[in-house]
Design a protein around this motif. Structure first.
Motif, PDB file in Angstrom:
ATOM      1  N   VAL A 168     106.807  15.686  42.307  1.00  0.00           N
ATOM      2  CA  VAL A 168     108.269  15.039  42.780  1.00  0.00           C
ATOM      3  C   VAL A 168     108.265  13.801  42.387  1.00  0.00           C
ATOM      4  CG1 VAL A 168     108.053  16.871  44.611  1.00  0.00           C
ATOM      5  CG2 VAL A 168     107.210  14.686  45.084  1.00  0.00           C
TER       6      VAL A 168
ATOM      7  N   SER B 160     118.761  12.892  45.872  1.00  0.00           N
ATOM      8  CA  SER B 160     117.662  13.521  45.275  1.00  0.00           C
ATOM      9  C   SER B 160     116.552  12.607  46.006  1.00  0.00           C
ATOM     10  CB  SER B 160     117.447  13.166  43.820  1.00  0.00           C
ATOM     11  OG  SER B 160     117.330  11.820  43.525  1.00  0.00           O
ATOM     12  N   LEU B 161     116.521  11.628  46.278  1.00  0.00           N
ATOM     13  CA  LEU B 161     115.446  10.750  47.232  1.00  0.00           C
ATOM     14  C   LEU B 161     115.415  11.422  48.448  1.00  0.00           C
ATOM     15  CD1 LEU B 161     115.790   6.815  46.539  1.00  0.00           C
ATOM     16  CD2 LEU B 161     114.245   8.672  45.660  1.00  0.00           C
TER      17      LEU B 161
ATOM     18  N   HIS C 200     116.592   8.161  36.712  1.00  0.00           N
ATOM     19  CA  HIS C 200     116.813   8.987  37.782  1.00  0.00           C
ATOM     20  C   HIS C 200     117.933  10.083  37.472  1.00  0.00           C
ATOM     21  CE1 HIS C 200     114.336   7.039  40.472  1.00  0.00           C
ATOM     22  NE2 HIS C 200     114.276   6.084  40.064  1.00  0.00           N
TER      23      HIS C 200
ATOM     24  N   MET D 141     116.770  20.735  43.675  1.00  0.00           N
ATOM     25  CA  MET D 141     117.057  19.623  42.463  1.00  0.00           C
ATOM     26  C   MET D 141     117.948  20.368  41.672  1.00  0.00           C
ATOM     27  SD  MET D 141     115.742  16.714  43.454  1.00  0.00           S
ATOM     28  CE  MET D 141     115.826  15.683  42.065  1.00  0.00           C
TER      29      MET D 141
ATOM     30  N   TYR E  96     111.323  22.561  45.615  1.00  0.00           N
ATOM     31  CA  TYR E  96     111.694  21.517  45.142  1.00  0.00           C
ATOM     32  C   TYR E  96     112.470  21.839  43.773  1.00  0.00           C
ATOM     33  CZ  TYR E  96     111.423  17.152  42.087  1.00  0.00           C
ATOM     34  OH  TYR E  96     111.643  16.144  41.282  1.00  0.00           O
TER      35      TYR E  96
ATOM     36  N   LEU F 107     108.114  15.269  50.838  1.00  0.00           N
ATOM     37  CA  LEU F 107     106.848  14.643  50.952  1.00  0.00           C
ATOM     38  C   LEU F 107     106.276  14.552  52.344  1.00  0.00           C
ATOM     39  CD1 LEU F 107     106.669  11.873  48.308  1.00  0.00           C
ATOM     40  CD2 LEU F 107     105.491  14.286  48.272  1.00  0.00           C
TER      41      LEU F 107
ATOM     42  N   ARG G  22     110.641  20.962  36.116  1.00  0.00           N
ATOM     43  CA  ARG G  22     110.251  21.158  37.403  1.00  0.00           C
ATOM     44  C   ARG G  22     109.716  22.718  37.605  1.00  0.00           C
ATOM     45  NH1 ARG G  22     116.156  19.544  38.469  1.00  0.00           N
ATOM     46  NH2 ARG G  22     116.151  17.157  38.500  1.00  0.00           N
TER      47      ARG G  22
ATOM     48  N   VAL H 184     113.078  14.440  47.994  1.00  0.00           N
ATOM     49  CA  VAL H 184     112.008  14.070  47.891  1.00  0.00           C
ATOM     50  C   VAL H 184     111.253  13.419  48.967  1.00  0.00           C
ATOM     51  CG1 VAL H 184     110.219  12.475  46.615  1.00  0.00           C
ATOM     52  CG2 VAL H 184     112.105  13.459  45.380  1.00  0.00           C
TER      53      VAL H 184
ATOM     54  N   TYR I 245     123.969  11.028  43.622  1.00  0.00           N
ATOM     55  CA  TYR I 245     122.912  11.816  43.083  1.00  0.00           C
ATOM     56  C   TYR I 245     121.676  11.365  43.394  1.00  0.00           C
ATOM     57  CZ  TYR I 245     120.083  14.564  39.875  1.00  0.00           C
ATOM     58  OH  TYR I 245     118.808  15.278  39.805  1.00  0.00           O
ATOM     59  N   HIS I 246     121.408   9.968  43.035  1.00  0.00           N
ATOM     60  CA  HIS I 246     120.247   9.273  43.281  1.00  0.00           C
ATOM     61  C   HIS I 246     119.746   9.565  44.617  1.00  0.00           C
ATOM     62  CE1 HIS I 246     116.863   6.532  42.511  1.00  0.00           C
ATOM     63  NE2 HIS I 246     117.393   5.756  43.126  1.00  0.00           N
TER      64      HIS I 246
END
Lengths: 606, 92
Positions: free
Chosen positions: A89, B13-14, A595, B75, B71, B21, A280, B17, B9-10
């Motif tokens: 990830v 996606s974070l 990214h 994604m 994930y 996590l 992925r 994540v 998008y960034h």
């Protein structure tokens, strides 16, 4: 047919398979040599990566660690699988998008500096070398068992074989060879476990056996309870409660996890699939394949613990099974009849007034020369005598290397010969596959990142591959040396050092490089240098220079120090970057683009 | 490439994540190490194994595999939403 003949037939067949595949897909151009042309399916890549993962440490040493240390063995189980989640990830999709074949390549470009690249190459060399040392030891243990020779001779034979197909096939050979190797490994690991689970617990599935009842002794008792009882009776700590302190357990697990995420030879694997989305999927497949083995390991560990104590403890040496003598002959088991009663006694530290359980004085068994009189070599019961003095502070008489557990396990359970032969083939596949993958990364780091990008930019493709092969050879020689004289008595620990080094150097640098636009070259270089220097220093001091246990920082063993090294790396990197200028505009833009998953470039065209 | 789209998008996606996590940390370090004794004592056993012990040696690994599958799915969905999906576009 004898066991040896059968072993050779199984191993021979598996080798014919690997070599056929390797030769059929022999590498052509340089690009193919490194990343197999970028067109391997997610499923196949998942299997190959899993084979890369399933190193000798995992395959041979992990179940043994669980057998010896019970709950504490979870540090390896969780560390290596959990690290894979981090890797997937946080790292791989972004690195894949960036599209550089090696980790130093990414670091060199992201931190716009030859120096950063150079430091990364040095870190990669240290990490890979430490890791290969562990693998060569594993290779040695397996070959010594196979031919009934000493470990050093086993290491040399193994090194020759690794060199042959890492140098010849390149990554393409290795990718498909590793798919085959994974299959061999998975079968050879699980089949013995299934047999033993049936014998001990009546369950076909080993994982259910572990949480089921022990039925072999008449009435059914919960298996783990049985183990706790055995352990306490013999003077060991309970199987389900560990000996490591919480902070140490935490640090070791964290170091293994972050190290996994910084291991160059695994990262490079994901350049072989076509785009980020495939990366992925491939990672999810890989972990699923890895889990097959990792979920079986704790069961094997628990079962072999029961089998070991029940077949050996309290048995007269004269009546002990043959495999004990075989392991004695290769110097991986030893029995010292301290009380002279001819029976084998196996006891833990709690049975001794001074809490020791060492069988003899000194680290490893040593034997009298072959030309000494027979009575100095063979004892009263027919056992192989040691040159070491017996340690009379405790009653324990049985010594064995942790690394033999997996190989001894089917013998202990009295499984059919073909199962043992299959296992030997799997052990060899495990030991060879990772060593080959690592060699490739190491040689690429030197030939591509050091020679081509820093020292001699006008290197032709042909010269580059030449350098790569030469480096493979040199690295193997060094690794073989340390395989014979290992930094730690057992494989998983040596390998844990490699992960500590990766955690303290690559992990923070890659992570910040991917997620922060502000990090500059000064910060990254200073961070890597401080992190890895601290970690190497700590390991060398306590492992080689005789540092005392009392002086451990917060009681953290060298295995777990990589976590502290990592924190140092982060802290230094951020501090230094604060006082130095921001990276150039194009680098900041580059960080933004990695990214975005689409357009992962080059390797996406097959 | 539209920079605003990329920025959204960034962030999305974070978020994926970080949430994964957090679960990852709770499972491995939380259940397997930090709160293991408490879980052993207060949670129902898995088969005959104490809960914390089982999480450390078996359960966490199962969960990791599930995390990675989730994930890949999440994604993949984000990629489609923001138009970064490469699988469905015609190849040039």
């Amino acid at each position: 047919m004898s066991q040896d003949t059968l072993n050779f037939i199984f191993i021979g067949l598996s080798f014919v398979l690997y070599i056929t595949i390797a030769i059929r897909s022999r590498a052509g151009s340089t690009k193919e040599y490194y990343t197999a042309g970028g067109g391997v399916s997610a499923f196949a890549n998942g299997m190959a990566t899993a084979a890369d993962w399933m190193s000798a440490a995992t395959f041979i040493s992990m179940a043994g660690t669980v057998a010896i240390s019970g709950y504490d063995g979870a540090r390896f189980l969780m560390g290596w699988t959990g690290g894979f989640v981090l890797l997937t990830v946080l790292m791989v999709p972004y690195l894949r998008k960036f599209g550089k074949a090696t980790v130093p390549d990414f670091i060199g470009d992201r931190y716009y500096s030859k120096w950063a690249r150079g430091v990364a190459v040095i870190c990669a060399i240290f990490i890979c070398m430490t890791y290969i040392m562990g693998q060569m030891r594993g290779v040695g243990v397996v070959f010594s068992q196979l031919f009934g020779i000493s470990i050093p001779a086993g290491v040399l034979i193994g090194a020759a074989i690794v060199f042959f197909y890492a140098g010849l096939g390149g990554m393409k050979g290795i990718t498909y060879t590793q798919v085959a190797q994974y299959c061999v490994m998975a079968f050879s690991y699980t089949i013995p476990a299934i047999f033993i689970a049936m014998a001990l617990t009546g369950n076909v599935i080993p994982q259910l056996g572990l949480i089921g009842n022990y039925t072999a002794g008449g009435e059914a008792v919960p298996l783990l309870e049985k183990l706790n009882q055995i352990n306490t009776e013999l003077g060991f700590s309970e199987f389900t409660s560990g000996k490591l302190s919480k902070i140490n357990m935490f640090c070791i697990t964290a170091a293994l996890m972050c190290g996994t995420a910084g291991l160059p030879h695994v990262i490079v694997r994901f350049f072989t699939v076509k785009n980020v989305s495939a990366v992925r999927k491939s990672a999810a497949w890989t972990l699923a394949f890895i889990a097959v083995i990792y979920l079986t390991a704790p069961a094997i560990g628990a079962f072999s613990r029961i089998n070991l104590t029940q077949t050996l403890h309290g048995t007269a040496y004269a009546e002990a099974p043959d495999w004990l003598k075989e392991f004695e002959a290769t110097g991986q088991m030893a029995w010292v009849d301290k009380n002279g009663d001819g029976n084998i006694q196996y006891f833990g530290p709690d049975r001794s007034p001074v809490k020791t359980s060492s069988v003899f004085l000194g680290k490893a068994p040593e034997y009298p020369d072959y030309d000494t009189p027979e009575r100095q070599r063979i004892g009263a019961s027919g056992e192989r005598l040691l040159a070491n003095k017996a340690d009379d502070s405790n009653p324990n008489e049985l010594w064995f290397g942790n690394d033999i557990m997996v190989m001894a396990n089917p013998h202990m359970a009295g499984l059919p010969m073909w199962v043992i032969a299959l296992l030997m083939a799997g052990c060899i596949a495990a030991a060879l596959s990772t060593a080959a993958g690592l060699l490739l990364v190491l040689s690429t780091s030197i030939s591509h990142d050091l020679m081509k990008k820093i020292v001699k930019p006008d290197l032709t493709d042909k010269e580059e591959v030449g350098y790569a092969r030469f480096t493979s050879f040199a690295a193997l020689v060094v690794a073989a040396y340390f395989g014979i004289n290992p930094p730690s008595a057992f494989i998983a620990k040596t390998v844990a050092f490699a992960f500590g080094l990766a955690a303290s150097s690559f992990f923070p640098t890659l992570l910040i490089g991917i997620f922060s636009k502000r990090m500059n070259k000064e910060g990254a270089i200073a961070g890597m240098l401080c992190g890895i220097t601290f970690t190497i220093g700590y390991i060398v001091y306590f492992q080689f220079l005789g540092g005392k246990k009392e002086n451990y920082l917060f009681g953290i063993t060298p295995e777990g120090i990589g976590f502290v090294g990592m924190l140092i790396n982060f802290a230094v990197a951020f501090a230094v970057s604060k006082f130095t200028p921001a990276p150039p505009q194009e680098v900041q833009e580059m960080v933004a683009t990695i990214h975005i998953p689409s357009g992962a470039g080059e390797a996406s065209n097959h | 490439m539209d920079p605003k789209n990329a920025e959204h998008y960034h962030r999305a996606s974070l978020r994926v994540v970080f949430s994964l996590l957090t679960i990852w940390f709770m499972i491995s370090f939380g259940c397997g190490i930090l709160f293991r004794d408490w879980l052993d004592a207060n949670f129902p056993t898995i088969g005959t194994a104490p809960f914390g012990f089982w999480m450390a040696q078996q359960g966490s690994i199962f969960c990791f595999v599930v995390l990675l599958i989730v994930y890949a799915l999440l994604m993949g969905r984000l990629d489609s939403t923001y138009g970064y999906n490469e699988e469905k576009e015609p190849t040039q």
